[in-house]
Design a protein around this motif. Structure first.
Motif, PDB file in Angstrom:
ATOM      1  N   TRP A 218       0.898  -1.079   0.110  1.00  0.00           N
ATOM      2  CA  TRP A 218      -0.137  -0.085  -0.165  1.00  0.00           C
ATOM      3  C   TRP A 218       0.768   1.209   0.026  1.00  0.00           C
ATOM      4  N   THR A 219       2.148   1.250   0.373  1.00  0.00           N
ATOM      5  CA  THR A 219       3.021   2.380   0.272  1.00  0.00           C
ATOM      6  C   THR A 219       2.927   2.911  -1.208  1.00  0.00           C
ATOM      7  N   LYS A 220       2.833   2.294  -2.297  1.00  0.00           N
ATOM      8  CA  LYS A 220       2.827   2.740  -3.652  1.00  0.00           C
ATOM      9  C   LYS A 220       1.716   3.201  -4.047  1.00  0.00           C
ATOM     10  N   PRO A 221       0.397   2.780  -3.807  1.00  0.00           N
ATOM     11  CA  PRO A 221      -0.856   3.416  -4.163  1.00  0.00           C
ATOM     12  C   PRO A 221      -0.944   4.833  -3.347  1.00  0.00           C
ATOM     13  N   TYR A 222      -0.715   4.818  -2.132  1.00  0.00           N
ATOM     14  CA  TYR A 222      -0.788   6.044  -1.360  1.00  0.00           C
ATOM     15  C   TYR A 222       0.216   6.861  -2.023  1.00  0.00           C
ATOM     16  N   PHE A 223       1.475   6.736  -2.358  1.00  0.00           N
ATOM     17  CA  PHE A 223       2.508   7.576  -2.857  1.00  0.00           C
ATOM     18  C   PHE A 223       1.848   8.334  -4.252  1.00  0.00           C
ATOM     19  N   ILE A 224       1.299   7.183  -4.968  1.00  0.00           N
ATOM     20  CA  ILE A 224       0.919   7.661  -6.374  1.00  0.00           C
ATOM     21  C   ILE A 224      -0.536   8.418  -6.173  1.00  0.00           C
ATOM     22  N   LEU A 225      -1.269   8.082  -5.404  1.00  0.00           N
ATOM     23  CA  LEU A 225      -2.844   8.688  -5.280  1.00  0.00           C
ATOM     24  C   LEU A 225      -2.975   9.768  -4.575  1.00  0.00           C
ATOM     25  N   GLY A 226      -2.151  10.061  -3.729  1.00  0.00           N
ATOM     26  CA  GLY A 226      -1.799  11.110  -2.970  1.00  0.00           C
ATOM     27  C   GLY A 226      -3.018  11.253  -1.367  1.00  0.00           C
ATOM     28  N   ARG A 227      -2.813  12.324  -0.641  1.00  0.00           N
ATOM     29  CA  ARG A 227      -3.184  12.432   0.517  1.00  0.00           C
ATOM     30  C   ARG A 227      -4.942  12.058   0.582  1.00  0.00           C
ATOM     31  N   GLN A 228      -5.561  12.755  -0.470  1.00  0.00           N
ATOM     32  CA  GLN A 228      -7.083  12.900  -0.279  1.00  0.00           C
ATOM     33  C   GLN A 228      -7.709  11.577  -0.460  1.00  0.00           C
ATOM     34  N   TRP A 229      -6.972  10.754  -1.645  1.00  0.00           N
ATOM     35  CA  TRP A 229      -7.189   9.509  -1.863  1.00  0.00           C
ATOM     36  C   TRP A 229      -6.944   8.507  -0.777  1.00  0.00           C
ATOM     37  N   ALA A 230      -5.844   8.612  -0.073  1.00  0.00           N
ATOM     38  CA  ALA A 230      -5.558   7.698   1.045  1.00  0.00           C
ATOM     39  C   ALA A 230      -6.309   8.073   2.178  1.00  0.00           C
ATOM     40  N   ALA A 231      -6.742   9.353   2.446  1.00  0.00           N
ATOM     41  CA  ALA A 231      -7.606   9.298   3.665  1.00  0.00           C
ATOM     42  C   ALA A 231      -9.170   8.753   3.588  1.00  0.00           C
ATOM     43  N   LYS A 232      -9.535   8.833   2.490  1.00  0.00           N
ATOM     44  CA  LYS A 232     -10.477   8.367   2.065  1.00  0.00           C
ATOM     45  C   LYS A 232     -10.676   6.614   1.865  1.00  0.00           C
ATOM     46  N   HIS A 233      -9.859   6.174   1.526  1.00  0.00           N
ATOM     47  CA  HIS A 233      -9.785   4.821   1.441  1.00  0.00           C
ATOM     48  C   HIS A 233      -9.084   3.984   2.266  1.00  0.00           C
ATOM     49  N   LYS A 234      -8.091   4.523   2.996  1.00  0.00           N
ATOM     50  CA  LYS A 234      -7.160   3.423   3.954  1.00  0.00           C
ATOM     51  C   LYS A 234      -8.215   2.825   4.939  1.00  0.00           C
ATOM     52  N   PRO A 235      -7.740   1.583   5.361  1.00  0.00           N
ATOM     53  CA  PRO A 235      -8.638   0.826   6.313  1.00  0.00           C
ATOM     54  C   PRO A 235      -8.269   1.534   7.838  1.00  0.00           C
ATOM     55  N   ALA A 236      -9.362   1.369   8.665  1.00  0.00           N
ATOM     56  CA  ALA A 236      -9.193   1.779   9.973  1.00  0.00           C
ATOM     57  C   ALA A 236      -8.089   1.597  10.511  1.00  0.00           C
ATOM     58  N   ASP A 237      -7.423   0.415  10.567  1.00  0.00           N
ATOM     59  CA  ASP A 237      -6.450  -0.191  11.390  1.00  0.00           C
ATOM     60  C   ASP A 237      -5.075   0.134  10.682  1.00  0.00           C
ATOM     61  N   PHE A 238      -4.956   1.081   9.618  1.00  0.00           N
ATOM     62  CA  PHE A 238      -3.744   1.202   8.828  1.00  0.00           C
ATOM     63  C   PHE A 238      -3.342   2.720   9.442  1.00  0.00           C
ATOM     64  N   ARG A 239      -1.963   2.902   9.573  1.00  0.00           N
ATOM     65  CA  ARG A 239      -1.596   4.216   9.845  1.00  0.00           C
ATOM     66  C   ARG A 239      -0.659   4.743   8.711  1.00  0.00           C
ATOM     67  N   VAL A 240      -1.066   5.988   8.195  1.00  0.00           N
ATOM     68  CA  VAL A 240      -0.361   6.347   6.951  1.00  0.00           C
ATOM     69  C   VAL A 240       0.320   7.853   7.191  1.00  0.00           C
ATOM     70  N   PHE A 241       1.695   7.792   7.218  1.00  0.00           N
ATOM     71  CA  PHE A 241       2.304   8.991   7.142  1.00  0.00           C
ATOM     72  C   PHE A 241       2.939   9.557   5.778  1.00  0.00           C
ATOM     73  N   LEU A 242       2.581  10.644   5.324  1.00  0.00           N
ATOM     74  CA  LEU A 242       2.777  11.156   4.063  1.00  0.00           C
ATOM     75  C   LEU A 242       3.902  12.220   4.009  1.00  0.00           C
ATOM     76  N   CYS A 243       4.717  12.759   3.283  1.00  0.00           N
ATOM     77  CA  CYS A 243       5.614  13.794   2.950  1.00  0.00           C
ATOM     78  C   CYS A 243       5.221  14.061   1.511  1.00  0.00           C
ATOM     79  N   GLU A 244       4.580  15.032   1.258  1.00  0.00           N
ATOM     80  CA  GLU A 244       4.369  15.596  -0.216  1.00  0.00           C
ATOM     81  C   GLU A 244       5.385  16.551  -0.603  1.00  0.00           C
ATOM     82  N   ASP A 245       5.468  16.617  -1.746  1.00  0.00           N
ATOM     83  CA  ASP A 245       6.347  17.631  -2.563  1.00  0.00           C
ATOM     84  C   ASP A 245       5.659  19.079  -2.688  1.00  0.00           C
ATOM     85  N   LYS A 246       5.499  19.666  -1.543  1.00  0.00           N
ATOM     86  CA  LYS A 246       4.676  20.807  -1.424  1.00  0.00           C
ATOM     87  C   LYS A 246       5.269  21.739  -0.185  1.00  0.00           C
ATOM     88  N   ALA A 247       5.937  22.743  -0.528  1.00  0.00           N
ATOM     89  CA  ALA A 247       6.426  23.391   0.578  1.00  0.00           C
ATOM     90  C   ALA A 247       5.549  23.659   1.852  1.00  0.00           C
TER      91      ALA A 247
END
Length: 337
Positions: free
Chosen positions: A300-329
């Motif tokens: 799941w690191t690849k889809p969350y990397f590719i699809l981004g924060r909004q998609w990941a927040a909407k679709h990740k299972p409740a027992d997953f924790r996701v930490f994202l570093c976006e290419d935005k200052a």
């Protein structure tokens, strides 16, 4: 006190984690038994597997580590795309011509991959192999790919080209040129199997890492009940940590644009491929995922990397924790809420 066994390899920095494998000092005796720590590494499946574990019998611990490493060697024979005699290579070689019968174990791994692809809307795709080659990331560090070459490769990519026959445990490709690439799941599956082997051999405390990017923490080290300390690397500075945490009976995997990349015309191109467009994914620097299974966290690191924060927040299972570093200052690295 904790006594280190003579044979060990200590990795002070496991990228993107700092797996320091530290046990707390103090009275770690259980009755008259002295708590021991063993750390060893093995190169296999195109990466380095490291095991750090605690126990009370050096013979038991060394036997458990060797059994875990033997499991990795077995999986290399099953899933390597570098070995000419692996199951995966045989599928890539013949599945466009005829159904290829595979072991039930390998079939289930492929079935999991199909499910990841469906759930991620195609952002995870084990058939990404032709794109990795045309961009120079297969056995290389990458280079610009002509648009015509990308278009030709993209015609061979798509998880729907993989036809699984559960009754016969066989794999067939829908067209010539389709190619499986285990890069998105091989390490995670191997780590989970290593943990199972360690448990079967009586080990109750261990940290298992595959190249530093996929890791599983079994229980806690020594008398540190918090768990195993790991650190997520700052994707903009390899010498800095962006986040620290403790893992206990959990896995964590990270995909980062800094792992393998090249620069051309002032732009960074990483090895994390968007199989829907045929181009390296843009807009994200790293994605870290914590799950109960390492197979899931790595996939799941690849889809969350590719699809981004909004998609990941909407679709990740409740027992997953996701930490994202976006290419935005203006967007700091952060856990999804």
């Amino acid at each position: 006190m904790t006594r280190k066994l003579p044979r060990f390899v200590l990795l002070l920095w496991l990228l993107p984690f700092s797996g320091q494998f530290q046990g707390r000092s103090g009275n770690l005796n259980q009755g008259t038994r002295e708590l021991l720590r063993l750390e060893e590494s093995l190169d296999a499946m195109g990466t380095t597997y490291t095991v750090a574990l605690y126990g009370y019998s050096d013979d038991q611990m060394e036997a458990a580590v060797e059994a875990a490493f033997n499991e990795v060697r077995r999986l290399d024979q099953m899933m390597s795309n570098y070995r000419p005699d692996s199951e995966l290579t045989e599928v890539n070689r013949y599945a466009a011509e005829r159904p290829v019968k595979v072991t039930p174990e390998f079939f289930e791994v492929l079935a999991d991959c199909m499910e990841y692809s469906r759930e991620s809307e195609g952002a995870f795709d084990i058939t990404v192999g032709p794109l990795m080659k045309v961009w120079g990331f297969y056995k290389g560090t990458g280079h610009l790919a002509p648009k015509e070459s990308v278009a030709r490769a993209l015609k061979k990519v798509g998880y729907k080209n993989v036809i699984l026959d559960r009754e016969n445990h066989s794999v067939r490709f829908a067209q010539p040129g389709v190619e499986l690439d285990p890069g998105g799941i091989g390490k995670g599956y191997a780590v989970d199997r290593m943990v199972d082997i360690l448990k079967d051999n009586g080990i109750t405390s261990a940290l298992v890492s595959a190249g530093g990017s996929s890791i599983y923490a079994l229980s806690a080290p020594g008398n540190n009940d918090k768990g195993w300390e790991v650190k997520i690397r700052d994707p903009k500075n390899a010498r800095k940590t962006i986040e620290g945490l403790y893992l206990k009976n959990q896995s964590m995997s990270t995909s980062g644009s800094y792992e393998k990349f090249f620069e051309a015309d002032g732009r960074i191109y990483s090895h994390i491929m968007d199989p829907r467009t045929g181009f390296p994914a843009q807009g994200m620097l790293s994605a870290s995922v914590i799950t109960p299974r390492t197979l899931d966290s790595e996939a799941w690191t690849k889809p969350y990397f590719i699809l981004g924060r909004q998609w990941a927040a909407k679709h990740k299972p409740a027992d997953f924790r996701v930490f994202l570093c976006e290419d935005k200052a203006e967007q700091p690295c952060a856990w999804l809420q």
